[in-house]
Structures are given as C-alpha cells and as structure tokens.
Design a protein around this motif. Structure first.
Motif, PDB file in Angstrom:
ATOM      1  N   VAL A   1      -0.754  -1.886 -10.508  1.00 15.04           N
ATOM      2  CA  VAL A   1      -0.897  -0.659  -9.725  1.00 15.04           C
ATOM      3  C   VAL A   1      -2.345  -0.164  -9.838  1.00 15.04           C
ATOM      4  N   THR A   2      -2.858   0.351  -8.719  1.00  4.60           N
ATOM      5  CA  THR A   2      -4.157   1.031  -8.772  1.00  4.60           C
ATOM      6  C   THR A   2      -4.043   2.393  -8.111  1.00  4.60           C
ATOM      7  N   GLY A   3      -4.863   3.318  -8.578  1.00  5.45           N
ATOM      8  CA  GLY A   3      -4.910   4.668  -8.013  1.00  5.45           C
ATOM      9  C   GLY A   3      -6.278   4.950  -7.416  1.00  5.45           C
ATOM     10  N   PHE A   4      -6.570   6.236  -7.254  1.00  3.84           N
ATOM     11  CA  PHE A   4      -7.863   6.633  -6.685  1.00  3.84           C
ATOM     12  C   PHE A   4      -8.126   8.075  -7.089  1.00  3.84           C
ATOM     13  N   ASN A   5      -9.335   8.338  -7.561  1.00  2.16           N
ATOM     14  CA  ASN A   5      -9.828   9.659  -7.975  1.00  2.16           C
ATOM     15  C   ASN A   5     -10.171   9.691  -9.456  1.00  2.16           C
ATOM     16  N   ASP A   6      -9.474   8.841 -10.216  1.00  5.48           N
ATOM     17  CA  ASP A   6      -9.668   8.830 -11.657  1.00  5.48           C
ATOM     18  C   ASP A   6      -9.478  10.205 -12.280  1.00  5.48           C
ATOM     19  N   LEU A   7      -8.353  10.788 -12.015  1.00  4.50           N
ATOM     20  CA  LEU A   7      -7.988  12.009 -12.726  1.00  4.50           C
ATOM     21  C   LEU A   7      -7.808  11.663 -14.200  1.00  4.50           C
ATOM     22  N   PRO A   8      -7.935  12.652 -15.067  1.00  3.41           N
ATOM     23  CA  PRO A   8      -7.818  12.358 -16.505  1.00  3.41           C
ATOM     24  C   PRO A   8      -6.467  11.762 -16.870  1.00  3.41           C
ATOM     25  N   LEU A   9      -5.468  12.017 -16.047  1.00  4.77           N
ATOM     26  CA  LEU A   9      -4.158  11.479 -16.392  1.00  4.77           C
ATOM     27  C   LEU A   9      -4.147   9.961 -16.386  1.00  4.77           C
TER      28      LEU A   9
ATOM     29  N   ALA B   1       1.589  -6.384  -6.606  1.00  9.30           N
ATOM     30  CA  ALA B   1       0.679  -5.267  -6.885  1.00  9.30           C
ATOM     31  C   ALA B   1       0.862  -4.176  -5.844  1.00  9.30           C
ATOM     32  N   ILE B   2       0.583  -2.959  -6.270  1.00  7.08           N
ATOM     33  CA  ILE B   2       0.628  -1.827  -5.352  1.00  7.08           C
ATOM     34  C   ILE B   2      -0.691  -1.076  -5.446  1.00  7.08           C
ATOM     35  N   VAL B   3      -1.293  -0.888  -4.290  1.00 12.19           N
ATOM     36  CA  VAL B   3      -2.517  -0.079  -4.219  1.00 12.19           C
ATOM     37  C   VAL B   3      -2.128   1.290  -3.682  1.00 12.19           C
ATOM     38  N   ALA B   4      -2.446   2.331  -4.424  1.00  8.22           N
ATOM     39  CA  ALA B   4      -2.050   3.678  -4.012  1.00  8.22           C
ATOM     40  C   ALA B   4      -3.264   4.470  -3.536  1.00  8.22           C
ATOM     41  N   GLY B   5      -3.007   5.411  -2.643  1.00  8.01           N
ATOM     42  CA  GLY B   5      -4.071   6.211  -2.033  1.00  8.01           C
ATOM     43  C   GLY B   5      -4.691   7.223  -2.979  1.00  8.01           C
ATOM     44  N   ASP B   6      -3.945   7.615  -3.993  1.00 10.11           N
ATOM     45  CA  ASP B   6      -4.551   8.428  -5.048  1.00 10.11           C
ATOM     46  C   ASP B   6      -3.747   8.258  -6.332  1.00 10.11           C
ATOM     47  N   ASP B   7      -4.178   8.933  -7.378  1.00  6.21           N
ATOM     48  CA  ASP B   7      -3.557   8.705  -8.685  1.00  6.21           C
ATOM     49  C   ASP B   7      -2.104   9.185  -8.727  1.00  6.21           C
ATOM     50  N   TRP B   8      -1.847  10.290  -8.057  1.00  7.59           N
ATOM     51  CA  TRP B   8      -0.478  10.800  -8.064  1.00  7.59           C
ATOM     52  C   TRP B   8       0.452   9.805  -7.389  1.00  7.59           C
ATOM     53  N   LEU B   9      -0.035   9.217  -6.325  1.00  9.84           N
ATOM     54  CA  LEU B   9       0.762   8.198  -5.641  1.00  9.84           C
ATOM     55  C   LEU B   9       0.920   6.978  -6.526  1.00  9.84           C
TER      56      LEU B   9
ATOM     57  N   ASP C   1      -8.804   7.097   5.535  1.00 12.20           N
ATOM     58  CA  ASP C   1      -9.952   6.241   5.308  1.00 12.20           C
ATOM     59  C   ASP C   1      -9.693   5.221   4.199  1.00 12.20           C
ATOM     60  N   ARG C   2      -9.010   5.672   3.179  1.00 13.56           N
ATOM     61  CA  ARG C   2      -8.717   4.748   2.083  1.00 13.56           C
ATOM     62  C   ARG C   2      -7.771   3.648   2.547  1.00 13.56           C
ATOM     63  N   ARG C   3      -6.786   4.046   3.304  1.00 13.49           N
ATOM     64  CA  ARG C   3      -5.850   3.037   3.792  1.00 13.49           C
ATOM     65  C   ARG C   3      -6.587   2.011   4.656  1.00 13.49           C
TER      66      ARG C   3
ATOM     67  N   TYR D   1       0.852  -1.199   0.000  1.00 11.36           N
ATOM     68  CA  TYR D   1       0.000   0.000   0.000  1.00 11.36           C
ATOM     69  C   TYR D   1       0.877   1.234   0.000  1.00 11.36           C
ATOM     70  N   LEU D   2       0.544   2.157  -0.874  1.00  9.14           N
ATOM     71  CA  LEU D   2       1.326   3.383  -0.979  1.00  9.14           C
ATOM     72  C   LEU D   2       0.434   4.561  -0.589  1.00  9.14           C
ATOM     73  N   GLY D   3       0.717   5.098   0.594  1.00  8.55           N
ATOM     74  CA  GLY D   3      -0.111   6.202   1.091  1.00  8.55           C
ATOM     75  C   GLY D   3       0.731   7.448   1.289  1.00  8.55           C
ATOM     76  N   ALA D   4       0.078   8.507   1.672  1.00  9.42           N
ATOM     77  CA  ALA D   4       0.754   9.764   1.994  1.00  9.42           C
ATOM     78  C   ALA D   4      -0.264  10.685   2.621  1.00  9.42           C
ATOM     79  N   ALA D   5       0.212  11.721   3.249  1.00  5.28           N
ATOM     80  CA  ALA D   5      -0.676  12.741   3.835  1.00  5.28           C
ATOM     81  C   ALA D   5      -1.765  12.089   4.661  1.00  5.28           C
ATOM     82  N   GLU D   6      -1.359  11.195   5.526  1.00  2.00           N
ATOM     83  CA  GLU D   6      -2.347  10.435   6.274  1.00  2.00           C
ATOM     84  C   GLU D   6      -2.987  11.267   7.382  1.00  2.00           C
ATOM     85  N   ASP D   7      -2.625  12.519   7.434  1.00  2.00           N
ATOM     86  CA  ASP D   7      -3.356  13.389   8.353  1.00  2.00           C
ATOM     87  C   ASP D   7      -4.684  13.806   7.727  1.00  2.00           C
ATOM     88  N   LEU D   8      -4.808  13.616   6.423  1.00  2.00           N
ATOM     89  CA  LEU D   8      -6.079  13.934   5.779  1.00  2.00           C
ATOM     90  C   LEU D   8      -7.046  12.774   5.994  1.00  2.00           C
TER      91      LEU D   8
END
Lengths: 317, 317
Positions: A252-260, A223-231, A190-192, A178-185
């Motif tokens: 790899v998976t992301g979250f938010n589905d940004l257009p990128l 596999a790596i599950v990321a907390g958002d797409d940038w991650l 919640d995603r983690r 699992y690849l997370g960041a900014a876990e103060d948010l």
DNA sequence: TTGAAAGCGGTACCAG
DNA sequence: CTGGTACCGCTTTCAA
C-alpha cells in the motif's frame, strides 16, 4: 512614541531629510546621515507603517484565507505551512493577514485595501474567489494549479506517482489497484491521472473491479496506490477484511506523509510534500509580482519526496 | 476607489456628515441619512481602514505568533484553531495578523503599532514575550495558564485527568502508571499534577518504577495514563515490548484527541480539546479588554471531553 | 543636498 | 443636526 518630527527636531533637520535617511540614504551627505541616524537611535524611532501605507498605498501585507478544518480529519500540515509562510514573507518585510474563505469576506478585504495580494490554497476549479480577485485586479498566487496564469505552485504529483509506480514495478508488482476519493478536488484528480499515466507507461495492469471484490479474487492486485494517507488506511482495512495482511500480502502507498504514516502498522509508504519550499516559491512569486516583475509564464511544480516504508516491502520471489 | 469626499459631493453634504452616517447614524436627520446611504451604495464606497487607523490609533487587528512546527510531530490542531480564531475575531470586526514568535519580531510589531493586542499560545514560564508585551502595555490573552493576570484560557486538565482516573477506577484498575515527557512545558506538568491529585484522592496506586520494568513485574500496573496521544502510542510500544497487548492486558489513555486516536489499534481513549470554545473565549476576553472593559480576576478553564475508546475496555473480573 | 508645502483618507473638536 | 478646520504620520513634488 517618537514621530518623524521628533527625530527631525532632534537632528536639526527637516522631516523630509529623516524620511530620506530611511528610504534613500544615498541622497544624504554623510555627516547629515550620521546625525539623523543617531537621533533615530536615541529616540528609538520606528516609522509608522500605517501612516506610510496611507501615503504610498502599499500595505506590505498579504492575505491568506484559512480553509475550514474538518475536526475529524484535520489538515496536519497547516500549522507548518503557515509558519513557513510567515517566515518567508517576514524576511521580505511582509506580513500575513488571515481572512475567512467566503467570498464576502474576501471582497471586504479587497475593498478595504488591507493587503497587497493574496496567497490561496485549496482552490477549486471555477473558484468564485478567483473571479473576485481578477475583477479587482488584486495579485495572487495559489498553492495548487490554476487554469491559465503562472501564479501557482503545486506538488508534481505526476512525477511523484511515477516514482511510486516505478517502486512497485521494481518490487515485482504487475497488477495494482487505485484507491481514490473526492475526485472533484483538482489535486485528487491529478494524483489519479498521474498514477494512471505512469501505470500505462510502465505496463502495469490497473485493477478495474471494485477493490473489496478484487482482493478476494484469485488474480487479486498485489498493491494498492491510494490518493492520500487516509485512503491508504482505508486500504489497510479493506485488505484486512479480505483476510489479507497489508504490507505482507498487499503493498500500500499513501500521499501527503502525515505523521500517522510512521505510526500505523505497517508504516505507510507515502509522498512528503515540501511545505517550506512551497511557501518560499509562493511568497517569492507573489512578492516579485508586487514589486512589478513580470508574471512567469508557467506555474511551478515542486517535487514530492517518496518515503519508502514497511507497507511496500521487497517481495520474496 | 471612491473616497469619503466623493460620497460627500454626491450626497451634497460635508465629509463629516458622511463620517457620522457611518459611525454615529443616530445624529443625522433621517432624510440626510437616507441621502448619504444612497450615495454610499451608488458609489460602492468603503471606508479605508488604514486612514481610519491613522486617525484613531486603533488597528482593529490582533497578532498571533505562529509557533514553529516540528515536521515530525506537527500540531494537527493548529489549522482548526486558527480558523476558529479568524472566525471569532472576524465577527467582531477584527483581523488576525500572523507574526513570528521570536522576541525581536514581536517587538517590531509592537513598535510599528500594527495591532491592538496579542493572542499567545505555547507560553512558557518566564516567556520573554510577556515581558515585551507588559513593558509596552500591549494587551494580550494566552491559551495556557499565566502567572498573575486573568488574561488566559486553558483546558481544565485537572478535571479531565480526574475523569480519566475515575474511568479507570470504575473499570477496576488499582495500580496505574503515568507516562510523561517534556515536563518543562507548563501544560504537560499540569496534566501530570492533575493525574497525581486525582489518583491520590481516589486511592489509586501510582506506579513508581520505570514503566518498561514495571510492566514485566508480577504486580504490574494494569493501566497507563499518558500526557498526550503520542506518549500513549509510546505506551503501546512499551506494552508490546513487554509481551503484553495494549487494551487487553494494559489499558492506555492519551490526551489531545488527535485524529490518530481513532486510527490506531486499539483506538486510543483520549481527551478532546474544545478548540472552538477556546478561540471564542480568548477573542472575547481580549476584545472586551480592548473595548475598555475590566480584566477578569481569574483565567478561564474550559472542560475537555473524555472520549472512551477501545484502549480502555471494561475489564472482565 | 536640503526644505517647504501639499496631500493620502479619514475623524475630533467646536462653531453655527 | 451640520459643516469648517485641524490634524493623525508619513512621502511626494518642487524650489531653493
């Protein structure tokens, strides 16, 4: 600009009757109503909401504090969200007033009685704005879960992460990082949590070593599950630096589905946030409350949509 | 909520004097002012802008119609732009009211006298909204150039494209293709025109064959200038499909500097739009006008910032 | 069913 | 420099 008096004069009635024609048409005799309506048409009369507000106290407006935007990592969903918000509020006769996010600005909007309620997003735990609003008794709803009240709407990240984990399990993965960041948010936490719960339930092994090391180990995660797409993209980089190929060697998976997500290679599997639905539920809850309805017991969770792309290919063997 | 009468009573003066203390402090005797100010503090009095608006006619608010957002290609700059807009307007005591973009909604906001002016973006030629605003005599400024008036601010795309062309020339390119789309949009047309003018001035040969064919020709273009970043990526794809490598074999430039520029490989050279500056100039011009100042003769052009990245490498030989 | 009067919370105007 | 009075445009209350 025609006023209510102009219309009254033109229709040969009093101002009250014009007001009633607008707000309580059923109390007028049919022919009087017709006469007043005709006069309104003829003069192009539009009641002045400012004057109405002064009298009634309701502003028919909702504030939305615009979160600051990091130019290096802009929130690409903001434009669409605001458009939906305006749309949903507009169909119910309400306008959206933008404010700054700082506490002082919000206090000022409250003190100036410029809106009937607030829509909040990016709410942190112990957000000072909530204290401000609670103290003033101003109704609000939040995009993102809140402590006690039911005045919130959020993506069901636990369910979404469960879908992600189920996908990976079905594709034969057994060890996942699992690849997370900014876990103060709150939403990142919640995603983690959602991921960990699902992994536990489905018997997936969660990588505990730092990912750059783990990817070089013999028993590396597949596999790596990321907390958002940038991650997720950071994950691509880590994978590449370990001499592996994202998608082919490590899913790899992301979250938010940004257009990128569709642009990068391999295209990134991600969870789409239903912006329109969220705006609708937010506005619905707030306006129902303003209309005097009861506050719902619980917050609302809306489902994200898992979009499977090339970064999570079906595994051979 | 304390009213002006409460303050007047507490300070032992008339309501008018309280009003003067707020709006024309210099006309009060120092000790009276002190007394009134103290009472205001003590009661936490805040004038009600609604009541003030009713009397003065000015709303201290500006409307911004939120353009619809294509979820597949969201405008990632919108969030930052709105934040800046709110910020700039806020420092001058104005609020931003969001509206829908359709003509009827705008007519309604005008008829309801809910704002003092409009900030527009994504203005098309012969935009019906302009007719609406002109007819009603409502002041506005636009992000994006307008026909006659000076009420607009735009990126100087001609200058930016000139910089792009100069860069390519300096890097040794002689034959360059232009990749445009949606040329009915004024800003897209403007970028193309800027490119063509600069290419002409600097003696660059502009590719006239369709790019997919041209890239396969012996005398293929060695660079592609795209009208925006998404088109730049479309360029990457065309280049790849021709068996070439973007950056190495064919240089590419974009426009807008979306965050994806740094993400793609090779990183895409692009032109950054100075969102904050644009918001500042827009708000400045509109509020100056509302304050009774003269309309500037000309629109304002602000410079874009060329960010050179790996997609336009220095050429070997 | 309709209308007269009062008032929402301020500011403009003018007298003192 | 200060205060009285009217009034911005609308709705609420209460009589007729």
């Amino acid at each position: 600009m025609a006023t209510i008096s102009d219309v009254a004069r033109a229709a040969g009635v009093s101002r009250q009757t014009v007001s009633n024609a607008l707000n309580a048409a059923h109390r007028l005799a049919p022919d009087t109503l017709a006469r007043v309506t005709a006069a309104i048409e003829a003069l192009g009369y539009r009641p002045d909401p400012t004057a109405r507000s002064l009298r009634t106290g309701s502003r028919h407006a909702v504030a939305y504090p615009v979160p600051p935007d990091n130019p290096d990592r802009p929130n690409a969903l903001m434009g669409g969200f605001l458009h939906c918000l305006v749309d949903e509020a507009g169909t119910r006769g309400f306008r959206i007033l933008l404010t700054r996010t700082d506490r002082a600005s919000i206090a000022e909007v409250i003190a100036a009685r410029q809106v009937d309620g607030f829509v909040l997003s990016d709410v942190l735990s112990a957000d000072p704005r909530l204290a401000e609003l609670d103290a003033a008794g101003v109704p609000y709803v939040a995009f993102g879960r809140l402590g006690g009240s039911g005045g919130w709407v959020d993506v069901d990240s636990a369910a979404a992460m469960a879908e992600v984990v189920e996908l990976l399990v079905a594709q034969g993965h057994r060890r996942v990082g699992y690849l997370g960041a900014a876990e103060d948010l709150p939403w990142m936490r919640d995603r983690r949590a959602g991921f960990l719960a699902a992994a536990d339930r489905l018997g997936l092994t969660v990588e505990s070593r730092p990912l750059p090391d783990a990817l070089r180990a013999a028993d590396r995660p597949t596999a790596i599950v990321a907390g958002d797409d940038w991650l997720g993209l950071a994950g691509y980089r880590m994978i590449g630096e370990a001499g592996l190929v994202p998608g082919r060697d490590v899913a790899v998976t992301g979250f938010n589905d940004l257009p990128l997500c569709d642009l990068v290679s391999p295209a990134l599997t991600s969870v789409r946030i239903p912006v329109r639905l969220i705006a609708r539920v937010l506005v619905g809850r707030l306006l129902d409350r303003l209309a005097g309805g009861p506050t719902p017991e619980h917050g609302a969770l809306v489902a994200g949509e898992l979009l499977v792309r090339a970064s999570t290919p079906v595994r051979q063997g």
